[in-house]
Design an enzyme around this catalytic site. Sequence first.
Site, PDB file in Angstrom:
ATOM      1  N   ARG A  93      -9.984 -11.757   2.213  1.00  0.00           N
ATOM      2  CA  ARG A  93     -10.830 -12.822   1.670  1.00  0.00           C
ATOM      3  C   ARG A  93     -10.132 -14.174   1.723  1.00  0.00           C
ATOM      4  O   ARG A  93     -10.791 -15.209   1.780  1.00  0.00           O
ATOM      5  CB  ARG A  93     -11.275 -12.439   0.246  1.00  0.00           C
ATOM      6  CG  ARG A  93     -10.164 -12.223  -0.724  1.00  0.00           C
ATOM      7  CD  ARG A  93     -10.595 -11.417  -1.954  1.00  0.00           C
ATOM      8  NE  ARG A  93     -10.750  -9.993  -1.671  1.00  0.00           N
ATOM      9  CZ  ARG A  93     -11.148  -9.091  -2.583  1.00  0.00           C
ATOM     10  NH1 ARG A  93     -11.440  -9.471  -3.816  1.00  0.00           N
ATOM     11  NH2 ARG A  93     -11.255  -7.827  -2.253  1.00  0.00           N
ATOM     12  N   LYS A 106       0.843  -1.195   0.000  1.00  0.00           N
ATOM     13  CA  LYS A 106       0.000   0.000   0.000  1.00  0.00           C
ATOM     14  C   LYS A 106       0.883   1.251   0.000  1.00  0.00           C
ATOM     15  O   LYS A 106       1.981   1.221   0.548  1.00  0.00           O
ATOM     16  CB  LYS A 106      -0.845   0.037   1.288  1.00  0.00           C
ATOM     17  CG  LYS A 106      -1.971  -0.959   1.370  1.00  0.00           C
ATOM     18  CD  LYS A 106      -2.738  -0.775   2.679  1.00  0.00           C
ATOM     19  CE  LYS A 106      -3.840  -1.806   2.837  1.00  0.00           C
ATOM     20  NZ  LYS A 106      -4.933  -1.659   1.851  1.00  0.00           N
TER      21      LYS A 106
HETATM   22  N1  BES Z   1      -7.822  -3.838   4.635  1.00  0.00           N
HETATM   23  C1  BES Z   1      -8.091  -3.431   3.311  1.00  0.00           C
HETATM   24  C2  BES Z   1      -9.444  -2.731   3.162  1.00  0.00           C
HETATM   25  C3  BES Z   1      -9.608  -1.410   3.883  1.00  0.00           C
HETATM   26  C4  BES Z   1      -9.326  -0.229   3.239  1.00  0.00           C
HETATM   27  C5  BES Z   1     -10.101  -1.371   5.163  1.00  0.00           C
HETATM   28  C6  BES Z   1      -9.492   0.986   3.887  1.00  0.00           C
HETATM   29  C7  BES Z   1     -10.273  -0.159   5.825  1.00  0.00           C
HETATM   30  C8  BES Z   1      -9.973   1.017   5.186  1.00  0.00           C
HETATM   31  C9  BES Z   1      -8.100  -4.633   2.372  1.00  0.00           C
HETATM   32  O1  BES Z   1      -7.283  -5.692   2.732  1.00  0.00           O
HETATM   33  C10 BES Z   1      -7.638  -4.157   1.042  1.00  0.00           C
HETATM   34  O2  BES Z   1      -6.549  -3.679   0.944  1.00  0.00           O
HETATM   35  N2  BES Z   1      -8.494  -4.308   0.047  1.00  0.00           N
HETATM   36  C11 BES Z   1      -8.190  -3.877  -1.274  1.00  0.00           C
HETATM   37  C12 BES Z   1      -8.732  -4.905  -2.222  1.00  0.00           C
HETATM   38  C13 BES Z   1      -8.305  -4.695  -3.655  1.00  0.00           C
HETATM   39  C14 BES Z   1      -6.816  -4.969  -3.798  1.00  0.00           C
HETATM   40  C15 BES Z   1      -9.105  -5.624  -4.534  1.00  0.00           C
HETATM   41  C16 BES Z   1      -8.864  -2.528  -1.511  1.00  0.00           C
HETATM   42  O3  BES Z   1      -9.981  -2.335  -1.019  1.00  0.00           O
HETATM   43  O4  BES Z   1      -8.263  -1.681  -2.153  1.00  0.00           O
HETATM   44 ZN    ZN Z   2      -5.262  -5.541   2.074  1.00  0.00          ZN
END
Ligand code: BES
Ligand code: ZN
Length: 489
Positions: free
Chosen positions: A341, A267
């Site tokens: 997931r 990230k």
């Molecule tokens: N933990 C994150 C989701 C999240 C984002 C929670 C902001 C709380 C605040 C999750 O693991 C994630 O990074 N999801 C990605 C999925 C994508 C790569 C398909 C996302 O939402 O960008």
């Molecule tokens: Zn994530």
Amino acid sequence: MTDLTVTSTSPASLDVDALVVGAVRTELGPRVLADALPAAAATRLASLAPALGITGAPDDVHRFPAPDGVAARVVVVTGLGSDPDDAEALRRGAGAAVRTLAGTASVAVALPVASDAAVSAVLEGSALGAYAFDRYTTDPEKPAAVGAVQVVVPDAKAARDAVERARVLATSVHLVRDLVNAAPNDLYPEAFAGAAKDAAKGTGVKVTVLDDKALASGGYGGLVAVGQGSVRGPRLVKVAWSPSKPAAKVALVGKGITFDSGGISLKPPTSMVAMKSDMAGAAAVLGTVLAAARLKLPVAVTGWLCLAENMPSGTAQRPSDVITIRGGKTVEVLNTDAEGRLVLADGLVAALEEGPDVVLDVATLTGAQMVALGARVSAVMGSDDVRDEVVAAAGRAGEQFWPMPLPAELRESLASKVADIANIGERHGGMLVAGLFLKDFVGQTPWAHLDIAGPAFNESSAFGYTPVGGTGVAVRTLLELVESRGNRG
Ligand code: BES
Ligand code: ZN
Ligand code: ZN
């Protein structure tokens, strides 16, 4: 926890630091509900309300020196909005007042409580507002929650069960907030498992921990893959409340990523700061099971905490790795940041092996949840009946959950060229795509998926009974749902 009690004593005679009364918004302006005060003082406060800046709006809280005839030191007026019979308005009003009074030793809350629902709401709001997180500050004047709250009710004896339920509920919500607020160098999977064991002591909840070796030999490929980039290995923790002759069997599965860096699909720095909260689903599951046990609900509730730290390293999983989830389905990992997931898939399969009547998973799963619904409204999707049951339970509990669809056509975007399914698909509707991924692992069991990405962690400022940081969202909804399953007869 703050000492929470009820009293039927006349509010003006209560020897406390602060006495809380309400104010409502009317077409004619703010109206102070000051029956608790001596008539002369009530009249004066009522006539001065606009000049004092009282609006009656939610989160509008004012303090004044107590007038003659009031034993308390200060009078606090808290806004209840335009409908003081609304339970959530009372919860918020009580919570905002008690939260604002942090550091005060003793508080009495005298809000309009004409019904049992209103009594419960004021008790809950007061208890939920009495929270402070001081684990990491060395300031001698640490933030401290209110010491003791007395809620004024018409019949103290009749409110006994409501007091007990509010205490239990707040104990669980506060535990969730503490776990979410804990720094990720302190709260890693093994530490979380230890915290679950500690919290379960004396509740009758049985805690079983699978460590990294057990996960590998048990075929939990999602937990192993997500956890393998970290020197702190993954855990699957089972927390079980098993009353004899249960009226129903409920399984709860929680995403417990103690820190989500994204892994090799790293990230950007600003997206990472809130990612210690990526275990809020698992914490909510733990809190719900403990509350069900403390209330001795006649429902078997088994929680599955899917714990891992998602880190980039030489041992981390790579984009394009293929992994095998427990039960044998293969997943092509195209983005290591879609890790929730993967651990939930293992948890759902494990939960289903025990044949529950219903399974619910709770997760800070997608940024798309926040795009769709913002920071205060959670999403729920799944089997139509369970999804609607969650929405109804949330409404009774005073939490905001909104029903979302699982459009079949989006499933195609998860097709993998090499494995049974890929872990990412169509970007638009990303929350629904994540839900559809989970659906593949659920089979025919009635199921709902709760995405609490935004509401789990308050990054702006405190409101009502909700502090900054971990909020404890979903515990109240899940407990309400479990209770209602116990009453189905
Ligand atoms: N933990 C994150 C989701 C999240 C984002 C929670 C902001 C709380 C605040 C999750 O693991 C994630 O990074 N999801 C990605 C999925 C994508 C790569 C398909 C996302 O939402 O960008
Ligand atoms: Zn994530
Ligand atoms: Zn995550």
